[in-house]
Design an enzyme around this catalytic site. Structure first.
Site, short mmCIF file in Angstrom:
data_model
loop_
_atom_site.label_atom_id
_atom_site.label_comp_id
_atom_site.label_asym_id
_atom_site.label_seq_id
_atom_site.Cartn_x
_atom_site.Cartn_y
_atom_site.Cartn_z
N GLN A 140 0.84 -1.23 0.07
CA GLN A 140 -0.08 0.07 0.09
C GLN A 140 0.89 1.32 -0.01
OE1 GLN A 140 -2.55 -0.58 3.31
NE2 GLN A 140 -3.37 -2.32 2.58
N HIS A 161 -1.21 0.03 5.52
CA HIS A 161 -1.72 1.31 6.54
C HIS A 161 -0.82 2.31 6.83
CE1 HIS A 161 -5.02 -1.64 8.35
NE2 HIS A 161 -4.90 -1.99 7.19
N TYR A 170 -10.46 7.85 19.39
CA TYR A 170 -11.52 7.03 18.37
C TYR A 170 -11.48 5.66 18.46
CZ TYR A 170 -12.45 11.95 17.18
OH TYR A 170 -12.82 13.02 17.32
N TYR A 227 -9.95 -10.38 10.52
CA TYR A 227 -10.15 -11.12 9.20
C TYR A 227 -10.48 -12.53 9.37
CZ TYR A 227 -8.60 -6.82 6.97
OH TYR A 227 -8.44 -5.40 6.67
N GLU A 238 -15.39 3.43 9.28
CA GLU A 238 -16.03 4.54 9.77
C GLU A 238 -15.91 6.03 9.21
OE1 GLU A 238 -14.85 2.73 14.38
OE2 GLU A 238 -13.84 4.69 13.59
#
Length: 405
Positions: A120, A184, A289, A300, A279
């Site tokens: 990513q 991430h 949060y 997963y 979210e």
């Protein structure tokens, strides 16, 4: 008589089965209570309040055009407008492109630092310096090879007058610790009205790094606020507080690939959950949060995340969540030419393969629509264009234009 006794139950059974099929078909069309979502959730978690998930569907009545302006932009990740209306689009492989307003002319900018583009990672988001018209400076985030791994870094540099090169490149912030992973990074950028820069960072995905999201002595799983020199922004909630990095604005986030400031000046993020639990959050200074203590998703593997709780004192509830996931990425608040979209939150969705339109009232979600689902594209970022049109880039390298007919 026996024949009749046999016949009636069979007929009844047939009618019941027919009725079930019809009801199921209707349910598939409308989703839960008229929601756009037709699939079953991954968990039996219940929302904390009405309207927190599976809100009623809305449908655009305005007719609009959908055009593909370019099909060959590599692996775009972020898109913004230059002051003259052209697009500045990042390429995950490590560069940026200047693209003409009609999408036909593409020129590459040279001179960027090395990126780690595995998984990513890569060249990620980009933002213009608020004083770009006088200094030609841009800010960009990227996964930088660093230490024994890589991390989310923010750099700035000066574009040449012909927009072909970048110089005076300086990394102003590194979201340490570095980690030998490829997921991430978070990595959206947004300038506020005072010229300070919000930066979102992910917690790097793995369980060994997930705990950093709840710890305040590091930069993983955070919303940060810095100056244009990479220092803590004045007024940050934890400046001078022991055990807290002063750049932290909020914490406890997972992988916030979308972040934007609404027309009222509020900061919002969207972040990806695991299996379920994507979210929308209204980001407020100093708030927690919840990730990885609190989530509406599951692992997963199907196991619970942590204790499997969706609420915890001292943590904020999402304004909205999805289960199953849509994998929300770039977001924008629409102010363009389609009247009924004004003020709506527009979200590029990856696994969901659509653009999500969220209607809000008083910071609550009151409607949802899935746009461009027929395109079957992973929408990575969306842009509220300066010309009043909506634009989007996809993982397949396309540039979309959505305009009022």
């Amino acid at each position: 008589m026996k024949i009749n006794q046999f016949y009636i139950p069979v007929l009844t059974l047939f009618l019941i089965l027919s009725s079930c099929k019809e009801n199921k078909a209707n349910a598939q069309k409308t989703g839960n209570a008229g929601s756009v979502e037709t699939e079953n959730p991954n968990s039996d978690n219940k929302p904390a309040f009405k309207g927190q998930t599976r809100i009623n569907a809305v449908k655009t009545t305005t007719t609009y055009n959908v055009e593909i302006l370019n099909k060959d932009l590599g692996r775009p990740w972020g898109i913004i407008n230059l002051p003259d209306g052209r697009f500045l689009i990042t390429d995950k492989k490590g560069s940026m492109n200047v693209v003409s307003t009609d999408g036909k002319q593409v020129s590459k900018i040279e001179g960027f630092p090395k990126v780690d583009s595995k998984g990513q990672g890569g060249m990620l988001d980009v933002a213009l310096d608020p004083d770009f018209k006088t200094n030609n400076m841009i800010f960009f985030s990227f996964s930088e090879p660093f230490g024994k791994g890589n991390l989310t870094s923010v750099a700035k540099g000066k574009l040449s007058a012909d927009l072909k090169n970048i110089s005076e490149v300086k990394v102003i912030f590194r979201a340490e610790p570095s980690y030998d992973g490829d997921k991430h990074y978070g990595s959206r950028l947004a300038f506020d009205k005072d010229g300070h820069l919000f930066v979102s960072t992910g917690e790097r995905s793995d369980k060994v790094t997930r705990v950093y999201a709840q710890k305040t002595d590091n930069y993983l799983g955070k919303i940060l606020k810095i100056t244009k020199d990479g220092k803590p922004a004045p007024g940050n909630p934890f400046i001078g507080k022991s055990g807290y990095k002063p750049e932290i604005y909020a914490y406890g986030v997972r992988n916030p690939q979308g972040m934007a400031i609404d027309p009222n000046g509020n900061l919002w993020d969207v972040e990806m959950g695991p299996r379920g639990g994507d979210e929308i959050n209204l980001i407020q200074p100093g708030k927690n949060y919840g990730w990885g203590d609190v989530t509406y998703g599951i692992e997963y593997s199907g196991d619970k995340v942590g204790k499997g709780i969706t609420r915890k004192e001292g943590t904020e509830q999402p304004v909205y969540y999805w289960d199953p996931v849509i994998s929300p990425s770039g977001i924008t608040f629409y102010t363009g030419n389609i009247e009924e979209w004004k003020g709506n939150l527009i979200i590029g969705c990856l696994s969901g393969e659509h653009i999500d339109r969220i209607v809000m009232k008083d910071n609550k979600v009151v409607g949802e629509e899935r746009l461009l689902a027929d395109q079957k594209e992973r929408f990575r970022d969306v842009l509220n264009g300066m010309d009043g049109n909506l634009y989007a880039v996809t993982d397949s390298g396309k540039l979309y234009k959505i305009s009022k007919k």
